[in-house]
Design a protein around this motif. Structure first.
Motif: not given
Length: 198
Positions: A10, A116-118, A121-122, A125
């Motif tokens: 993070w 690693t987090g997304c 992508l979130v 979406w």
């Protein structure tokens, strides 16, 4: 049984408030407390500063409780008293003496999971979902999928878009008008990230 440890990359600021780092907190924007900083000869090393970050939050916790209590009293909310909420117990050993390195072989760790987090992508979406809510049927048309708009929604596309975009415009207008009014009527409700609550 194999043991798995979760690591993180993070990217945050060196201070819980987002401002200048406090004494004892990490100086690097990429090394908040507990972050894996290095790996050498089978040993993982972690960033220090956890106690300082927790102390930062603890110091502001009573101010938050007082602000919450004042809000409840001002608005006549019938909420139970919780004096025990103002009492903070001692920090556990994992805070006062945190583990800053881990020998994987000695600890029996055989697997590592890197998170690693997304966020991108979130967000993508959410944008797709918002677009579909405002302009239904457009993605279907893009991929050559037939969409009987009038049959599904019971109205023409023009009427639907006029109603939907009109509702969004009204909400944005109400929000734009309400913010300065709220600031003028309730200046004490402002919350400052780097200072005391008012």
């Amino acid at each position: 049984m194999p043991t798995a440890y979760r690591t993180s990359s993070w990217n945050g600021t060196g201070s819980p408030s987002g401002g200048a780092p406090n004494a004892g907190t990490p100086r690097s924007r990429t090394d908040p407390p507990g972050t894996t900083t290095s790996y050498d000869d089978g040993v993982l090393r972690f960033a220090p500063g956890l106690a300082a970050h927790i102390a930062f939050g603890d110091a502001r916790y009573p101010e938050f409780l007082r602000a919450a209590g004042a809000h409840a009293e001002r608005n006549g909310l019938d909420l139970p008293e919780e004096p025990e909420a103002h009492v903070l117990g001692p920090d556990p050993e994992c805070v006062t003496d945190p583990r800053l390195e881990l020998d994987l072989a000695e600890a029996g760790v055989t697997s590592l999971v890197r998170a690693t987090g997304c966020a991108a992508l979130v967000c993508a979406w959410i944008l797709v979902g918002s677009w579909c809510a405002l302009f239904p049927g457009t993605l279907e048309a893009l991929f050559g999928i037939e969409c009987a708009f009038d049959g599904v929604w019971g109205m023409s596309r023009g009427a639907f878009e006029a109603f939907t975009l009109g509702a969004v415009a009204v909400l944005l207008l109400v929000g734009a008008l309400g913010l300065p009014i709220a600031r003028r009527e309730r200046p004490e409700a402002k919350i400052h990230c780097n200072g005391p609550l008012h």
